[in-house]
Design an enzyme around this catalytic site. Structure first.
Site, PDB file in Angstrom:
ATOM      1  N   GLU A 110       0.772  -1.242   0.000  1.00  0.00           N
ATOM      2  CA  GLU A 110       0.000   0.000   0.000  1.00  0.00           C
ATOM      3  C   GLU A 110       0.808   1.301   0.000  1.00  0.00           C
ATOM      4  OE1 GLU A 110      -2.987  -0.222   3.038  1.00  0.00           O
ATOM      5  OE2 GLU A 110      -4.081  -1.779   1.959  1.00  0.00           O
TER       6      GLU A 110
ATOM      7  N   GLU B  68      -5.527  -8.190  -0.216  1.00  0.00           N
ATOM      8  CA  GLU B  68      -6.287  -8.015   1.018  1.00  0.00           C
ATOM      9  C   GLU B  68      -7.748  -7.785   0.679  1.00  0.00           C
ATOM     10  OE1 GLU B  68      -4.829  -5.055   3.703  1.00  0.00           O
ATOM     11  OE2 GLU B  68      -2.731  -5.677   3.464  1.00  0.00           O
TER      12      GLU B  68
END
Length: 687
Positions: free
Chosen positions: A503, A610
């Site tokens: 991320e 995720e």
């Protein structure tokens, strides 16, 4: 994700887009603002904002309306850098209006006009419209819903006069630029208090400086001592060059664009760079309608010249980057790779030396879709193994394999395995990770080895600080060398896939793909053939894949071995952060669309690194819709799509009441939680 008791230690610990609220969207301190009379100076996080953020992370309702946030981590912006200001819209009423303004001296020094930047952002979201109030202020009419409007602007240093300094107390020369968000006078949408203004300083080389002065980092007042990294102007040695290409593959008549980028330094005199077809290329100039020399020559302007005899490009101090040229494929009858390389930079260093395009069809090694879990705990803290963090033991890996899972994602952080950016890997700290990787091979599990550092790395000068790779003082080369050491260690274990970074969020997609390509090149230089997994920026959200810039720029990711995949993350709660037990109606069927379409259009492989949801009936309905979409868009030998999914989360250090937990407690004899039961219904057959 992180344990609640370690959140203060880790900082940006929340996945998805919550950390945008925790960090970027906080007002930078006590501000004086007026749409007419005042500029804004950012000086810190207020207690009120911190309390509000804490309440939001617990799931408190956010007020309806809009807020202004930014992805840029420091007060300073340099030439060539891109800032993304986001208008974060929550539960908007269709027809309500807002106004966004870019003002102060620095507002005139971006590569595109503010109106064009806003127009591009508005056009990316169906139902929005804009009306110019003046050249620097736009009125936007909102559509109903919750979404983000991302306004990208890249700084140019061309033509900046040397007699303006908005921060005379600081070393160097700065121009202030402010972004101000307000409700429209008529039918205005509410703007959240404390989220209406962002201010930055554009630092630039004073054009009035004496000719021949080439120490651009020196302070004008030697008595002030060393200039802090975030305050000083860049030096010649800070210049970084990258070669990118626009698409991984093209067919007959297809067009590929090559881009030469320079960052971190504004040229003060002409400089040269060499470009040529690389020795690794299996295609030649004859495979295009016109070759390299003709294509480069067609793109020249008065500030760029090219010597076809030597392959030398010369850029004047007024050259605008990137320098772009295009090539069109002639008849493509078999698969070939056309690879270009840049070398011999006159100033600075080359971060990304090569870029290649497949003429024909990408031959990514086939992989059947794999379903699994994030075995998280390795990112929970910095310190000693089994004290500040831990990794899954053999019992957990054997359990995962016994459930039928084929893939696990194992987070780790660089601070626990390396002392500084120039240091070798810490052997004692690596041994527990070695054990996990070896056991994955034994259990026939693919292991996504996930560097869980949100796009940051050690500063070159000190292990006590971190920054964004590719910026001044935080080199892409050193992060690439870190991954080269990891790759050398695990290159003989094909079960290990290299998940380059979790991320990234403070850099633009364009800057992040440069970092990614530098890492990929370093990995391949070790001889490692393991799959490389690229992530996007802006928290890597699948539902923001287009408007974040990932769809355009992450497509430029380049793996010389063509054994790669792309990863996105997706949660189902209101802001996609994975912090609430409530799921948005329809989110499961809709939020993958942008990423899925991009994979299929470009024939690429994708992984949902995720996904997560709480154990309630509404979330289970949305989760099944998401899993249905994932399964129906599986990659095949002839079509792009998904090859993996890892649920967030499992792992030894999660509390028993963690709302997204997908493992039995007590482990492994307890009852399966609802999330685990749902996942098992979608397990592909393992052979």
């Amino acid at each position: 994700m992180s344990r609640p008791d370690d959140q203060a230690f880790l900082g940006n610990v929340h996945e998805g887009e919550l950390a945008l609220k925790e960090d970027h969207s906080l007002p930078r301190g006590i501000v004086l603002c007026s749409m007419i009379a005042f500029s804004v100076i950012a000086i810190g996080r207020t207690t009120e904002a911190a309390e509000r953020t804490t309440a939001e992370t617990r799931g408190s309702a956010r007020p309806d309306g809009v807020r202004l946030t930014t992805t840029w981590p420091t007060p300073i912006i340099r030439q060539g850098e891109t800032i993304v200001n986001t208008i974060d819209v929550y539960n908007a009423v269709a027809g309500h209006k807002i106004r966004i303004q870019n003002s102060n001296h620095g507002a005139s020094y971006f590569t595109t006009s503010f109106s064009a930047a806003v127009q591009a952002a508005v056009s990316a979201i169906p139902g929005l419209s804009q009306t110019p109030i003046n050249t620097q202020q736009m009125e936007i009419t909102l559509t109903a819903g919750t979404y983000k409007i991302d306004i990208d602007q890249t700084v140019t240093m061309q033509g900046i006069p040397g007699n303006i300094d908005d921060a005379p107390w600081a070393p160097g020369t700065q121009l202030q630029t402010d972004w101000i968000l307000a409700s429209a006078p008529s039918n205005g949408a509410p703007v959240e208090n404390g989220f209406a203004v962002d201010s930055k300083w554009i630092t630039y080389t004073n054009q009035a400086a004496s000719p021949g002065a080439n120490n651009q980092g020196a302070s004008s007042d030697a008595s002030q001592g060393p200039v802090p990294e975030e305050k000083r102007e860049s030096a010649v040695s800070d210049a970084r060059w990258s070669l990118l290409r626009s698409a991984p593959s093209i067919g007959t008549g297809g067009v590929v664009t090559f881009e030469i980028h320079k960052t971190n330094y504004a040229l003060t005199s002409p400089t040269t760079l060499h470009i040529a077809v690389d020795s690794a290329s299996t295609a030649t100039d004859a495979d295009f309608t016109q070759g390299l020399d003709a294509s480069v020559s067609a793109a020249l302007n008065r500030n760029v010249t090219y010597d076809t005899h030597t392959g030398t490009l010369t850029f004047s101090e007024k050259a605008v980057f990137p320098f772009v040229f295009s090539m069109t494929a002639a008849s493509v009858s078999s698969n070939k790779d056309y690879v270009l390389a840049i070398s011999n930079s006159h100033v600075g260093a080359i971060d990304v030396a090569r870029a290649g395009v497949r003429l024909g069809t990408l031959s990514i090694p086939p992989t059947k879709p794999l379903l699994g879990l994030n075995e998280a705990s390795g990112e929970f803290g910095v310190g000693s193994h089994n004290f500040k963090y831990t990794y899954p033991g053999k019992d957990r890996l054997a359990w995962a394999a016994a459930q039928g899972f084929g893939i696990i994602r194992v987070p780790f952080i660089f601070q626990n395995v390396q002392a500084s950016s120039s240091a070798p890997l810490n052997e004692a700290a690596m041994r527990p990770l070695d054990s996990v990787m070896n056991e994955c091979a034994i259990q026939r599990l693919v292991c996504l080895l996930d560097l869980h550092n949100y796009g940051s790395y050690f500063s070159d000068a000190s292990a006590a600080s971190q920054g964004l790779p590719g910026t001044v003082g935080v080199s892409n080369a050193r992060l690439a060398n870190f991954w080269a050491q990891i790759a050398s260690r695990y290159k003989d274990n094909p079960s290990v896939w290299f998940d380059l970074m979790n991320e990234p969020n403070k850099q633009s997609a364009l800057e992040w793909v440069k970092t990614s390509n530098a890492i990929a090149a370093a990995i391949r230089a070790t001889g490692a053939t393991n799959k490389i997994v690229f992530q996007g920026t802006a928290w890597d959200g699948a539902w923001t894949w287009s408007r974040s810039g990932n769809a355009m720029h992450i497509l430029k990711a380049y793996d010389p071995r063509n054994n790669f995949a792309f990863e996105a993350h997706q949660y189902l709660d209101g802001d996609g952060s994975g912090t609430s037990p409530n799921c948005v109606l329809g989110s499961g069927a809709e939020r993958l669309d942008q990423f899925t379409t991009w994979l299929q259009k470009n024939g690429l492989h994708g992984i949902l690194g995720e996904v997560g949801w709480a154990a309630n009936d509404a979330c289970t309905v949305e989760a099944r819709a998401l899993l249905d979409d994932w399964r129906s868009a599986a990659a095949s030998a002839t079509a792009g799509g998904y090859i993996g999914l890892t649920y967030w989360a499992a792992g030894p250090w999660w509390p028993n009441d963690y709302m997204y937990l997908a493992e039995p407690r007590p482990f492994p004899t307890g009852a399966d939680p609802a999330q685990l039961e749902t996942l098992k219904k979608y397990l592909p057959t393992r052979k």
